[in-house]
Design a protein around this motif. Structure first.
Motif, mmCIF file in Angstrom:
data_model
loop_
_atom_site.group_PDB
_atom_site.id
_atom_site.type_symbol
_atom_site.label_atom_id
_atom_site.label_comp_id
_atom_site.label_asym_id
_atom_site.label_seq_id
_atom_site.Cartn_x
_atom_site.Cartn_y
_atom_site.Cartn_z
ATOM 1 N N ASN A 173 0.775 -1.167 0.103
ATOM 2 C CA ASN A 173 -0.062 -0.098 -0.101
ATOM 3 C C ASN A 173 0.839 1.162 0.104
ATOM 4 N N VAL A 174 2.189 1.186 0.513
ATOM 5 C CA VAL A 174 2.780 2.491 0.299
ATOM 6 C C VAL A 174 3.938 2.334 -0.620
ATOM 7 N N TYR A 175 4.631 1.342 -0.631
ATOM 8 C CA TYR A 175 5.650 1.113 -1.644
ATOM 9 C C TYR A 175 5.012 0.822 -3.427
ATOM 10 N N GLY A 176 3.768 0.356 -3.194
ATOM 11 C CA GLY A 176 2.967 0.055 -4.202
ATOM 12 C C GLY A 176 3.282 -1.146 -5.185
ATOM 13 N N MET A 177 3.586 -2.099 -4.306
ATOM 14 C CA MET A 177 3.785 -3.517 -5.266
ATOM 15 C C MET A 177 2.563 -4.205 -5.271
ATOM 16 N N THR A 178 2.312 -5.289 -6.128
ATOM 17 C CA THR A 178 1.509 -6.187 -6.246
ATOM 18 C C THR A 178 1.673 -7.295 -5.591
ATOM 19 N N GLU A 179 0.605 -8.195 -4.956
ATOM 20 C CA GLU A 179 1.033 -9.353 -4.538
ATOM 21 C C GLU A 179 0.481 -10.332 -5.445
ATOM 22 N N SER A 180 1.296 -11.302 -5.849
ATOM 23 C CA SER A 180 1.106 -12.187 -6.640
ATOM 24 C C SER A 180 0.518 -13.440 -6.156
ATOM 25 N N GLY A 181 0.985 -13.906 -5.138
ATOM 26 C CA GLY A 181 0.472 -15.083 -4.394
ATOM 27 C C GLY A 181 0.972 -15.287 -3.078
ATOM 28 N N ARG A 182 0.645 -16.245 -2.129
ATOM 29 C CA ARG A 182 1.211 -16.518 -0.849
ATOM 30 C C ARG A 182 1.099 -17.974 -0.493
ATOM 31 N N ASP A 183 2.095 -18.350 0.251
ATOM 32 C CA ASP A 183 2.228 -19.569 0.754
ATOM 33 C C ASP A 183 2.144 -19.432 2.508
ATOM 34 N N GLU A 184 2.560 -20.613 3.220
ATOM 35 C CA GLU A 184 2.491 -20.512 4.590
ATOM 36 C C GLU A 184 3.297 -19.600 5.128
ATOM 37 N N ASN A 185 4.340 -19.292 4.795
ATOM 38 C CA ASN A 185 5.246 -18.357 5.404
ATOM 39 C C ASN A 185 5.666 -16.892 4.570
ATOM 40 N N SER A 186 5.306 -17.044 3.432
ATOM 41 C CA SER A 186 5.816 -15.881 2.266
ATOM 42 C C SER A 186 4.824 -15.280 1.654
ATOM 43 N N ALA A 187 4.814 -14.077 1.284
ATOM 44 C CA ALA A 187 3.992 -13.335 0.204
ATOM 45 C C ALA A 187 5.062 -13.065 -0.703
ATOM 46 N N HIS A 188 4.482 -13.319 -1.986
ATOM 47 C CA HIS A 188 5.294 -13.080 -3.254
ATOM 48 C C HIS A 188 4.798 -11.681 -3.944
ATOM 49 N N LEU A 189 5.689 -10.780 -4.067
ATOM 50 C CA LEU A 189 5.390 -9.446 -4.657
ATOM 51 C C LEU A 189 6.166 -9.138 -5.807
ATOM 52 N N ARG A 190 5.709 -8.020 -6.650
ATOM 53 C CA ARG A 190 6.332 -7.645 -7.826
ATOM 54 C C ARG A 190 5.943 -6.073 -8.006
ATOM 55 N N GLY A 191 6.925 -5.544 -8.850
ATOM 56 C CA GLY A 191 6.749 -4.012 -9.234
ATOM 57 C C GLY A 191 5.840 -4.214 -10.495
ATOM 58 N N TRP A 192 5.128 -3.208 -11.089
ATOM 59 C CA TRP A 192 4.066 -3.511 -12.022
ATOM 60 C C TRP A 192 4.674 -3.788 -13.634
ATOM 61 N N ASP A 193 5.824 -3.515 -13.671
ATOM 62 C CA ASP A 193 6.666 -4.087 -14.845
ATOM 63 C C ASP A 193 7.553 -5.145 -14.775
ATOM 64 N N ASP A 194 7.882 -5.774 -13.576
ATOM 65 C CA ASP A 194 8.169 -6.893 -13.643
ATOM 66 C C ASP A 194 7.626 -7.886 -14.227
ATOM 67 N N TYR A 195 8.572 -8.901 -15.058
ATOM 68 C CA TYR A 195 7.759 -9.862 -16.010
ATOM 69 C C TYR A 195 7.476 -11.175 -15.362
ATOM 70 N N GLU A 196 8.283 -11.166 -14.400
ATOM 71 C CA GLU A 196 8.135 -12.590 -13.493
ATOM 72 C C GLU A 196 7.148 -12.501 -12.618
ATOM 73 N N TYR A 197 6.725 -13.702 -11.743
ATOM 74 C CA TYR A 197 5.536 -13.743 -10.925
ATOM 75 C C TYR A 197 6.080 -12.917 -9.709
ATOM 76 N N HIS A 198 7.410 -12.924 -9.243
ATOM 77 C CA HIS A 198 7.698 -11.985 -8.199
ATOM 78 C C HIS A 198 8.934 -11.751 -8.302
ATOM 79 N N SER A 199 9.078 -10.727 -7.647
ATOM 80 C CA SER A 199 10.786 -9.996 -7.487
ATOM 81 C C SER A 199 11.098 -9.673 -6.130
ATOM 82 N N LEU A 200 9.976 -9.997 -4.968
ATOM 83 C CA LEU A 200 10.294 -9.783 -3.955
ATOM 84 C C LEU A 200 9.813 -10.977 -3.156
ATOM 85 N N LYS A 201 10.469 -11.637 -2.196
ATOM 86 C CA LYS A 201 9.656 -12.906 -1.479
ATOM 87 C C LYS A 201 9.875 -12.265 -0.218
#
Length: 321
Positions: free
Chosen positions: A30-58
């Motif tokens: 909500n502040v940095y403005g990333m999109t959450e692609s998905g989540r598992d038990e311990n992690s959220a997978h996030l990305r910038g709006w033009d990152d082509y991969e599923y996530h760039s931040l775990k």
């Protein structure tokens, strides 16, 4: 000059550890403005709006902070196997892992300072749902305008007890080139900036003030313009985010920057590097002296003390070697 090696294509993702998972996740979405692609038990997978991969931040729940690992994508399956053979010969291998929500199997290894790296090729592309599909099909997701709305992962900065060992490791293990460096009056390498492609840098390593090993300095995402960096400062102000330094311009690499701490204390940067690329095939590292670095940043602002001392996970200042 050694023949350039392009077995490694680009920086893919970074895993950050947080002991304040919900607060950190709220910041990044909500502040940095990333999109959450998905989540598992311990992690959220996030990305910038033009990152082509599923996530760039775990973003991973933990009882500490710092970096879990950094991942690079190779240029082909064959390149992955070549790099693994080199790394195993170096004696730094950890072994294969199955991957996660964002990519297939990966080979993990460690730097001489203890940072965990992984290389992978098989990746999951981000497929935007209907409400996020862009008007132009050559971007991954529409510009949503939420928070800072970072565009893509840019680079990661690590701390190390011996930067020269990291330099040799990055060159041999990943085929990185050194683009800029800081050499102190006593001859010690205090900082080094690396690239595996034509970006000015994708990873930097600087000397740990406390002589500790394997720590994290900051993670950086790019925006399109300097005005976006200035806007980020206002967004941070409105949301009570601690701004450590900037907006300002680095002398090294000329990046226009803004540093802040996310809720768990990991340092994050919003940056605009302009159009600076390393196109020259016989590029020689730019060396900065101790005197030049003491002048501060490009326009004369002195580097704030915490920029040299703050890293994650934190250490007891009394432990300084």
């Amino acid at each position: 000059m050694a023949e350039p090696c392009f077995d490694v294509a680009h920086l893919g993702h970074v895993e950050l550890l947080t002991n304040k998972f919900e607060e950190s996740l709220n910041f990044f979405v909500n502040v940095y403005g990333m999109t959450e692609s998905g989540r598992d038990e311990n992690s959220a997978h996030l990305r910038g709006w033009d990152d082509y991969e599923y996530h760039s931040l775990k973003l991973t729940r933990s009882d500490t902070t710092g970096m879990g690992h950094v991942g690079y994508r190779t240029s082909s399956p064959e390149a992955l196997e070549r790099r693994v053979a080199v790394i195993e010969k170096m004696g730094l291998g950890i072994g294969w892992v199955d991957g996660d929500l964002g990519h297939g199997r990966a080979y993990r290894f460690k730097s001489p300072d203890g940072h965990i790296f992984e290389l992978y090729y098989d990746t999951n592309l981000y497929v935007a749902p209907p409400e996020e599909r862009p008007a132009l099909k050559n971007v991954a997701q529409r510009f949503h305008g939420r928070g800072v709305c970072v565009r893509r992962i840019d680079h990661v900065n690590l701390l190390a007890s011996d930067v020269s060992q990291i330099r040799d490791f990055m060159i041999e293990a990943l085929g990185s080139r050194v683009t800029e460096q800081v050499v102190l009056d006593n001859g010690r390498l205090a900082g080094c900036w690396f690239t595996v492609n034509n970006k000015s840098y994708d990873l930097a390593c600087t000397e740990d003030h406390y002589g500790a090993s394997g720590r994290f300095h900051h993670l950086t995402y790019a925006v399109d313009s300097r005005d976006d960096v200035l806007r980020a400062a206002d967004i941070y102000l409105e949301n009570g985010v601690f701004i450590e330094s900037g907006p300002h311009k680095h002398a090294i690499q000329q990046t226009f920057f803004l540093y802040a701490y996310e809720p768990a204390g990991n340092r994050v940067e919003v940056a605009n590097a302009g159009a600076r690329l390393i196109l020259r095939p016989d590029w020689q590292p730019i060396t900065w002296t101790e005197a030049e670095r003491k002048k501060g940043q490009a326009w004369g602002m002195k580097t704030i003390e915490t920029f040299h001392t703050h890293g994650t996970p934190p250490v007891d200042p009394a432990q300084k070697s």
